[in-house]
Scaffold this active site. Structure first.
Site, PDB file in Angstrom:
ATOM      1  N   CYS A 110       0.815  -1.219   0.000  1.00 15.65           N
ATOM      2  CA  CYS A 110       0.000   0.000   0.000  1.00 15.65           C
ATOM      3  C   CYS A 110       0.850   1.272   0.000  1.00 15.65           C
ATOM      4  CB  CYS A 110      -0.936   0.004   1.203  1.00 15.65           C
ATOM      5  SG  CYS A 110      -1.965  -1.458   1.279  1.00 15.65           S
ATOM      6  N   HIS A 247      -3.621   7.123   1.912  1.00 13.83           N
ATOM      7  CA  HIS A 247      -4.029   5.785   1.477  1.00 13.83           C
ATOM      8  C   HIS A 247      -5.404   5.472   2.066  1.00 13.83           C
ATOM      9  CE1 HIS A 247      -4.233   1.625   0.679  1.00 13.83           C
ATOM     10  NE2 HIS A 247      -3.975   1.245   1.913  1.00 13.83           N
ATOM     11  N   ASN A 277     -10.103  -0.456  -0.540  1.00 11.60           N
ATOM     12  CA  ASN A 277      -8.651  -0.278  -0.420  1.00 11.60           C
ATOM     13  C   ASN A 277      -7.987  -0.865  -1.666  1.00 11.60           C
ATOM     14  OD1 ASN A 277      -5.920  -0.646   0.147  1.00 11.60           O
ATOM     15  ND2 ASN A 277      -6.252  -1.354   2.250  1.00 11.60           N
TER      16      ASN A 277
HETATM   17  O1  UT7 Z   1      -3.724  -1.198   3.633  1.00  4.41           O
HETATM   18  C1  UT7 Z   1      -3.749  -1.738   4.911  1.00  4.41           C
HETATM   19  C2  UT7 Z   1      -4.679  -2.909   4.852  1.00  4.41           C
HETATM   20  N1  UT7 Z   1      -5.290  -3.298   6.067  1.00  4.41           N
HETATM   21  C3  UT7 Z   1      -6.059  -2.516   6.854  1.00  4.41           C
HETATM   22  O2  UT7 Z   1      -6.208  -1.349   6.673  1.00  4.41           O
HETATM   23  C4  UT7 Z   1      -6.762  -3.207   8.005  1.00  4.41           C
HETATM   24  C5  UT7 Z   1      -6.895  -2.348   9.234  1.00  4.41           C
HETATM   25  N2  UT7 Z   1      -7.874  -2.944  10.128  1.00  4.41           N
HETATM   26  C6  UT7 Z   1      -9.181  -2.755   9.950  1.00  4.41           C
HETATM   27  O3  UT7 Z   1      -9.599  -2.018   9.076  1.00  4.41           O
HETATM   28  C7  UT7 Z   1     -10.113  -3.420  10.933  1.00  4.41           C
HETATM   29  O4  UT7 Z   1      -9.361  -4.103  11.905  1.00  4.41           O
HETATM   30  C8  UT7 Z   1     -11.099  -4.414  10.220  1.00  4.41           C
HETATM   31  C9  UT7 Z   1     -12.113  -3.629   9.411  1.00  4.41           C
HETATM   32  C10 UT7 Z   1     -10.342  -5.383   9.350  1.00  4.41           C
HETATM   33  C11 UT7 Z   1     -11.866  -5.194  11.289  1.00  4.41           C
HETATM   34  O5  UT7 Z   1     -12.555  -4.316  12.142  1.00  4.41           O
HETATM   35  P1  UT7 Z   1     -12.468  -4.514  13.715  1.00  4.41           P
HETATM   36  O6  UT7 Z   1     -13.318  -3.464  14.315  1.00  4.41           O
HETATM   37  O7  UT7 Z   1     -11.012  -4.526  14.094  1.00  4.41           O
HETATM   38  O8  UT7 Z   1     -13.144  -5.926  13.901  1.00  4.41           O
HETATM   39  P2  UT7 Z   1     -12.537  -7.235  14.581  1.00  4.41           P
HETATM   40  O9  UT7 Z   1     -11.463  -7.817  13.745  1.00  4.41           O
HETATM   41  O10 UT7 Z   1     -12.254  -6.938  16.017  1.00  4.41           O
HETATM   42  O11 UT7 Z   1     -13.787  -8.204  14.529  1.00  4.41           O
HETATM   43  C12 UT7 Z   1     -14.964  -7.936  15.290  1.00  4.41           C
HETATM   44  C13 UT7 Z   1     -15.980  -8.998  14.935  1.00  4.41           C
HETATM   45  C14 UT7 Z   1     -15.430 -10.416  14.968  1.00  4.41           C
HETATM   46  O12 UT7 Z   1     -16.452 -11.257  15.448  1.00  4.41           O
HETATM   47  P3  UT7 Z   1     -16.451 -11.759  16.984  1.00  4.41           P
HETATM   48  O13 UT7 Z   1     -15.173 -12.507  17.159  1.00  4.41           O
HETATM   49  O14 UT7 Z   1     -16.521 -10.502  17.793  1.00  4.41           O
HETATM   50  O15 UT7 Z   1     -17.678 -12.592  17.056  1.00  4.41           O
HETATM   51  C15 UT7 Z   1     -15.189 -10.738  13.517  1.00  4.41           C
HETATM   52  O16 UT7 Z   1     -15.271 -12.110  13.236  1.00  4.41           O
HETATM   53  O17 UT7 Z   1     -16.447  -8.766  13.603  1.00  4.41           O
HETATM   54  C16 UT7 Z   1     -16.334  -9.990  12.858  1.00  4.41           C
HETATM   55  N3  UT7 Z   1     -16.114  -9.671  11.462  1.00  4.41           N
HETATM   56  C17 UT7 Z   1     -17.116  -9.425  10.618  1.00  4.41           C
HETATM   57  N4  UT7 Z   1     -18.452  -9.403  10.772  1.00  4.41           N
HETATM   58  C18 UT7 Z   1     -19.197  -9.096   9.706  1.00  4.41           C
HETATM   59  C19 UT7 Z   1     -14.934  -9.538  10.811  1.00  4.41           C
HETATM   60  N5  UT7 Z   1     -15.156  -9.231   9.522  1.00  4.41           N
HETATM   61  C20 UT7 Z   1     -16.514  -9.137   9.379  1.00  4.41           C
HETATM   62  C21 UT7 Z   1     -17.352  -8.853   8.292  1.00  4.41           C
HETATM   63  N6  UT7 Z   1     -18.682  -8.832   8.497  1.00  4.41           N
HETATM   64  N7  UT7 Z   1     -16.861  -8.564   7.060  1.00  4.41           N
END
Ligand code: UT7
Length: 320
Positions: A110, A247, A277
């Protein structure tokens, strides 16, 4: 001499997938994706990375009034080339007929467009090149696991480009860095090690694996730091910057970065709702959209900043 952006271009595929489309086979929802990321849809390409890069490059050359024959160097930031070889930049050279150009792909995920722009600055300021075409192009759809809701909802395909030439003004300061010790927080395996003396040590698919929270924390801490450093290096206060072109990883990351830096959100353009992204393509596509809307005024100062896998970051201040 400084590297000055004379023209920009971009290409986005025709097809796009909305959050509701993804919810047809994933346990996810439009509401979850919008709230956690700011993304509403993302483009998925029928063409490869080089084809998109060529379209963006042609538009940038035309926009800058530069001919393909003038180009000394083609730099492509990408983590999703069509081939290990030839490079995307060589494919672009062939398609453009930029026969004088040397060609080089830069793998910094990225941050790829920022690393490529800073390389252009180094070549131009040292006198090794006068005209440089810099491209960020990605077909992320080929490396996401479409069954992994934690990653596939985030990424999209596209390409953006900038045509640069030596001038009195342009890129004023650069700040780049990497933290390889945290690299596996966002990884995508290449081909397994397999040869007559060595059996395959791993059988992973070439899909992105990510510790989302680790990347989130990295971004909200690192981006304000790199922006502060680059502004200091340029000797320009944040108030003098007209646009912070970041980004497009996550809307919440950008809100946090802007708050930390005390920047009003009007100065932080976003297209993540439409594009997701696009890795190395995010910054140049957004830059081109601003340019074509007439929002960039010659003489104004901009900050561009990319961050992501590596882990890596790159920021620069430029006079438009
Ligand atoms: O260029 C750099 C590339 N990467 C990034 O920019 C990633 C940076 N990180 C993020 O943007 C965030 O961490 C995410 C959007 C990927 C995830 O958001 P979060 O608020 O950190 O969620 P989390 O990983 O803590 O997950 C919370 C819950 C989990 O369920 P449980 O364990 O609480 O039951 C996940 O399994 O949300 C669940 N989850 C989803 N639910 C619905 C994860 N992905 C999804 C989804 N839809 N797509």
């Amino acid at each position: 001499m400084k590297a000055r952006i004379l023209g920009t271009g971009s290409y986005l595929p025709e097809r796009c997938l909305t959050n509701d489309d993804l919810a047809q086979w994933l346990d996810t929802s439009d509401a979850w994706i919008r709230e956690r990321t700011g993304i509403g849809r993302r483009y998925v390409s029928e063409a490869g990375t080089a084809e998109m890069a060529v379209r963006a490059a042609k538009a940038a050359l035309e926009n800058g009034g530069i001919s393909a024959e003038e180009v000394d160097l083609i730099l492509v930031g990408t983590m999703t080339p069509d081939y290990f070889c030839p490079s995307v930049s060589c494919q672009v050279q062939c398609a453009l007929g930029a026969d004088r150009a040397a060609c080089l792909d830069i793998s910094a995920a990225c941050s790829g467009f920022l690393f490529a722009l800073s390389t252009a600055q180094a070549y131009i300021s040292s006198g090794m090149a006068e005209t440089v075409l810099v491209i960020g192009a990605e077909t992320m759809s080929r490396v996401v696991d479409w069954e992994d809701r934690g990653t596939c909802v985030l990424f999209g395909d596209g390409a953006g480009a900038a045509a640069l030439q030596a001038g009195e003004t342009g890129i004023l300061a650069v700040d780049m860095g990497c933290r390889g010790s945290k690299g596996m927080a966002l990884s995508c395996p290449a081909v397994p090690l397999q040869n007559p003396t060595e059996r395959a040590r791993y059988e992973e698919n070439s899909f992105i694996r990510m510790d989302g929270q680790e990347i989130f924390k990295f971004a909200v801490r690192t981006v304000p730091d790199t922006v502060r450093r680059v502004l200091q290096a340029a000797g320009i206060p944040a108030e003098e910057i007209s646009h912070f072109v970041f980004h497009q990883a996550n809307r919440r990351i950008l809100l946090s970065v802007a708050k930390n830096l005390g920047i009003p959100m009007e100065k932080v353009p976003m297209n993540i709702e439409r594009t997701g992204n696009m890795s190395a393509a995010s910054v140049p596509v957004l830059l081109d959209e601003l340019n074509r809307k007439g929002e960039l005024v010659r003489g104004e100062k901009l900050v561009l900043s990319g961050f992501g896998a590596g882990l890596s970051w790159g920021s620069l201040v430029l006079e438009w």
